[in-house]
Every structure is written in C-alpha cells, then in structure tokens.
Design an enzyme around this catalytic site. Sequence first.
Site, PDB file in Angstrom:
ATOM      1  N   SER A   1       0.827  -1.195   0.000  1.00  0.00           N
ATOM      2  CA  SER A   1       0.000   0.000   0.000  1.00  0.00           C
ATOM      3  C   SER A   1       0.862   1.247   0.000  1.00  0.00           C
ATOM      4  O   SER A   1       1.984   1.240   0.498  1.00  0.00           O
ATOM      5  CB  SER A   1      -0.894   0.011   1.234  1.00  0.00           C
ATOM      6  OG  SER A   1      -0.073   0.082   2.393  1.00  0.00           O
ATOM      7  N   LYS A   2       0.299   2.311  -0.539  1.00  0.00           N
ATOM      8  CA  LYS A   2       1.108   3.511  -0.706  1.00  0.00           C
ATOM      9  C   LYS A   2       1.472   4.192   0.599  1.00  0.00           C
ATOM     10  O   LYS A   2       2.395   4.981   0.639  1.00  0.00           O
ATOM     11  CB  LYS A   2       0.406   4.485  -1.651  1.00  0.00           C
ATOM     12  CG  LYS A   2      -0.853   5.112  -1.099  1.00  0.00           C
ATOM     13  CD  LYS A   2      -1.424   6.086  -2.118  1.00  0.00           C
ATOM     14  CE  LYS A   2      -2.802   6.546  -1.688  1.00  0.00           C
ATOM     15  NZ  LYS A   2      -3.558   7.143  -2.784  1.00  0.00           N
ATOM     16  N   ARG A   3       0.763   3.883   1.657  1.00  0.00           N
ATOM     17  CA  ARG A   3       1.118   4.495   2.921  1.00  0.00           C
ATOM     18  C   ARG A   3       2.376   3.869   3.508  1.00  0.00           C
ATOM     19  O   ARG A   3       3.048   4.461   4.323  1.00  0.00           O
ATOM     20  CB  ARG A   3      -0.035   4.379   3.928  1.00  0.00           C
ATOM     21  CG  ARG A   3      -1.067   5.475   3.779  1.00  0.00           C
ATOM     22  CD  ARG A   3      -2.405   5.120   4.394  1.00  0.00           C
ATOM     23  NE  ARG A   3      -2.975   3.911   3.824  1.00  0.00           N
ATOM     24  CZ  ARG A   3      -3.523   3.849   2.602  1.00  0.00           C
ATOM     25  NH1 ARG A   3      -3.549   4.912   1.834  1.00  0.00           N
ATOM     26  NH2 ARG A   3      -4.021   2.720   2.139  1.00  0.00           N
ATOM     27  N   LYS A   4       2.672   2.668   3.071  1.00  0.00           N
ATOM     28  CA  LYS A   4       3.813   1.978   3.661  1.00  0.00           C
ATOM     29  C   LYS A   4       4.974   1.741   2.708  1.00  0.00           C
ATOM     30  O   LYS A   4       6.037   1.288   3.107  1.00  0.00           O
ATOM     31  CB  LYS A   4       3.344   0.625   4.226  1.00  0.00           C
ATOM     32  CG  LYS A   4       2.305   0.777   5.311  1.00  0.00           C
ATOM     33  CD  LYS A   4       1.798  -0.576   5.787  1.00  0.00           C
ATOM     34  CE  LYS A   4       0.745  -0.392   6.885  1.00  0.00           C
ATOM     35  NZ  LYS A   4       0.124  -1.670   7.241  1.00  0.00           N
ATOM     36  N   ASN A   5       4.758   2.015   1.435  1.00  0.00           N
ATOM     37  CA  ASN A   5       5.779   1.687   0.444  1.00  0.00           C
ATOM     38  C   ASN A   5       5.456   2.468  -0.831  1.00  0.00           C
ATOM     39  O   ASN A   5       4.292   2.629  -1.146  1.00  0.00           O
ATOM     40  CB  ASN A   5       5.687   0.176   0.144  1.00  0.00           C
ATOM     41  CG  ASN A   5       6.954  -0.370  -0.470  1.00  0.00           C
ATOM     42  OD1 ASN A   5       7.953  -0.497   0.212  1.00  0.00           O
ATOM     43  ND2 ASN A   5       6.912  -0.668  -1.745  1.00  0.00           N
TER      44      ASN A   5
END
Length: 505
Positions: A273-277
């Site tokens: 996910s974009k929040r983590k990677n």
Amino acid sequence: MTSDGPQIPEQTANQQDPGRMPPRVRIAPSPTGDPHVGTAYIGLFNYVFARKHGGTFILRIEDTDRVRSSLSSEQAIISALQWLGLTWDEGPDVGGPHAPYRQSERLDLYKRQAQVLLDKGAAYRCFCTKARLDELREQQRASKAAHYGYDRHCRELDPAQSQARAEAGETHVVRMKMPTVGETVVVDGLRGSIHRANAESDDQVIVKSDGFPTYHLANVVDDHDMGITHVIRGEEWISSTPKHVVLYEMFGWEPPRWYHIGLLRNPDKSKLSKRKNPVSIDYYRDLGYLPETLLNFLGTLGFSFGDDKERFSVAEMTEVFDWSKVSTGGPVFDQAKLAAFNADDIRALSIDELHARVMATVLSEDRIKAMLTVAQQRIDLLDDLIPYVSFFFGGSVDLAPVLPKFRIKKRSRADVTGILERYLEDIELDARARGFTGEGLEAFSREFCERHQWKARELFTLLRLAVTGRTASPGLFETLQICGKDRVRRRIREVIAVLRAGEDW
RNA sequence: GGCCCUGUGGUCUAGCGGUUAGGACGGCGGCCUCUCACGCCGCAAUCCCGGGUUCAAGUCCCGGCAGGGUCACCA
C-alpha cells in the site's frame, strides 16, 4: 459474439499442454490513480506467458467506477507500461478485433448480457436502499454473524412486478442469483482445486444503480467476448472467483483457466500500500530506476529462474517460463534489493549508454530548461547552477539543518505533522493537485489552507522546508512541479516520520 | 468472526524422502586503496509447532498456530 474468436479446447488445456490455440491473456487495470507496481507485476506474468506461447497480450481498461476513474489516470497507466516495455497487442490505444477496450464504451454489451440473466431467472432486480444495506451490515457485525453478505431480501420478488417498478423509474441494482446449495470448484493452475460452498457467496451486485456493470459482470462478459483463455491475476480475487465461475455457468460459457499470483506485500506483510511503500511505477521511473531492472526485480518475486540465476531479462524469463517456477506466497517488495539490482545495472552500462540514460531522464532537456527558468534570476555565475538546483535531484533531502524551522508559532508538533499528513492525502483527492502543475497545486493549496484555517505562509513554509531542505527556494509551486509528484510525496512522508518521532515542543 | 490462500535465515528464493539445506539482498568482519565508492574474500543467521507414515521428513499425511486476502452499487 465470439464467432471470430478462437474456441478454446478447454479439456485439453491442462498444465502440460497450455492448449493448442495460442493463449489470449489480459491485464485489466482500473484507471483510478497512479500506475501501480502491482499492475506491472501481474502484467509481467501475463506478458511473459503470452509471449512464451505465441499468444496475445491485451490491455483492457476497467473504468466502470464512474466517480473514481479518470482519463488522466488511464494515460498515466499506459505510459508507465510503455516505459516498462510491456507492449500489448490489443488495447484502447492500439485497437484490435474486439474493440473497444475501455469498459465504459461497452455498456450496451453488459446491458444485453444482464438482460439475458434476468430473462433466465439467473439474476434479479434489487430495490434495497443503501441505508438498509448499511444497517444490515451493521447488524451482522454487531451480532457476530457467521456470514456478512446480502440477505437476499429481493430475491423472490415477482419478476414482472420488479420489471414494472424498474420501468416506473425506481432505482435498483441487479444481483446474480447465487445457488444456495452445493459447492463450486475453481481449478487454479497454480494452486489446484479450490472448493467453496455456494452458500458462502452472496448475491453479488452485477449492475449498479447507475446502469454500469460491476467488475464481476464486466470482467466475465469481456473475458468471454474477447476470447480470454487464461486469467492471470492477483490473489485478492480468489474469494470472488467462485461467483465468476457461476456466472460462466449461467451464461453457458466455457470458463478460462485461472492463475492467482501472490500479492506483493509491505515489509510488515500486509498487502502493498502507498502508505507503507512507494507503489507508483512513476516513482521508480522518476527517481531513476531502470525499467529493465524493475522488471527483473519483479520477476524474482514469485518466480525463480533456476540455476540460482536471478539477474535476467524479460526475454530470458520468457524463454524458461513455466508455471512450475512460479510460487504462491506473497513476496515482500524489498526496496533495498531493488536498489542493489539497479546499482549493478548502472555499473554494467557503458559510459555512452549511461550518458544516454541520464540525458533522457533526470537531465532531460525539458527538465533542465524548467530548472534554468527558475534559476536564472538566482544565480550569478553559470557554475552556480548545479549547486543551486541540487534539491531537484535525488530522493531524500538533508533535513537536519532545517529541522528546527518546522516549529511554527502557536502550532503544536502534532498540528504540523497532522496538516502535512492531510495535505499528502488530499493531493490524491483533488484533480488539479493530482495533475501536479504549478497552477493546479497553488489553487489547491490555497483552498486547502482556507479549509483547514492555516495561513498560506505557515503551510507553504513547511512545504518548502520539507521538499527542498532550505528556507529559501524558487516559487514553491514551480519547485514542486519540477521536483515531481513522487519526489515531493516521498520527502513530505519522510518529514512526517521525523516529526512524529521527535519530542513535542 | 465465516470462508479461502500461504508458511525454508530479517527479505526474495532453490530444494521435490537420504544435501555440510544452495544462491541473492541486507548485516558483520577483512582484503584492495591517497579517501570514498566499486570490486574481491570470509562470517553469522533458516526448514512455524505437534503428532503420525518411513530404516530415513524441509520434502508425504493429520491437527494446531501464525501471516495474508476477502466478505462494497471499488476494482
């Protein structure tokens, strides 16, 4: 409808013999945001499989979500896939025998097929309101019900009455009439047979109240219509595949073979996910990863070449490709390993090749001219240029010298962190900001300040510090534009992390 | 919570009944060297757990456990 498409000899299409007819495969991204590395990952497997067997690789745009889909996102996806070199044989841009390849342009077909199901009694109109469904879901959750799905409230409505209500203009959706007994078996080429009791699947909506089909209908109808022989997609689809199988049965169509590839993961093992990677293909392109390297890296996730070899080209991967070399676990997307691959590949380039790559990307004429435009008034010697524009390059920026400046009068540390987080999220929601032009960003940002009751001066200072690591820079929005969306987002994310880790002030 | 998928060092993977469990990234140490980087060499670190089956199990079976996915008028 498929008179011109090949009939697939499904019985003979086992793992040893992928079928006498060349396969037709597709990727079907939804144009609702930045081009996702997951799309590239699944695209790679589809591409390689098609090329291996002399088949056809198709790009189909699944834009049935009217509110979230955008043409700009579709274009971004197309250009990202082109950058990677995963070329397709049929698609919205190149056309093909089954055009159009954009689902929003195929509405008649879905409408017709939904009617077929309605006529057969395999589907029904549902008039339940959003409120009722929400309440139902809430109840199920509260009572810890075994099953969470739709309660089939409208399933037994008289078809003639339903039709009359629909014709009178009453809003409704169409649901498939899932069998309530028995089980459905999904034969997965990677995982074997997956059994699921039919009672576990609810009556999926296949046509929304706006008349657009849902993924489930559009996907089955299109795959059949386009003669897709092998559906190679992400693991996230496994649980709805039984519904798809049933849909094929209802239509009386031969289903394709399924291959569910493991999902790319964040370092904490959750779905990427974009929040983590960083998940945007553009991020990797703009920060200077080589396309062939990204593809190679993706290829090592879930696929093993053999002979302990892990540096290989797509052509080589195609040569040796076999499903037995594909694993089913969900691999973590390891940034460090990707970077190491990229470093190796840069070193392997000749100076001329390296020069060409650099000039085509980070030092492209357009980019340099944009920098010159903002630097001209601010440098005294030609030689000052590079030091002056240094923050337009590279990933992270050195925050140490400016860290104390993030402390803004009358704002707590949490306020500052919070507003930056919010800004990062809202960029995605605003069409102007998403385009990432100076003008659009400025309009969005000023509005954003008003909405959150922050002074422009306060927020703009934070952004300048975060993105450039300096207290002075060219105009903020032209600076953001030249830096590019992914660099900007990364730097803001990093500032947030640093601020969050610090003591309150 | 129901259902489903998955389970080899921190991470990506090889292995397909008998191996000193192989490779890669990362980590650590060293060599090279005017520095740094590159490069080279070496080291530490793994079969989720418990039962079976078998002369022999990471490999087969069963049961747990853990992680993940999914339960939307999003795909």
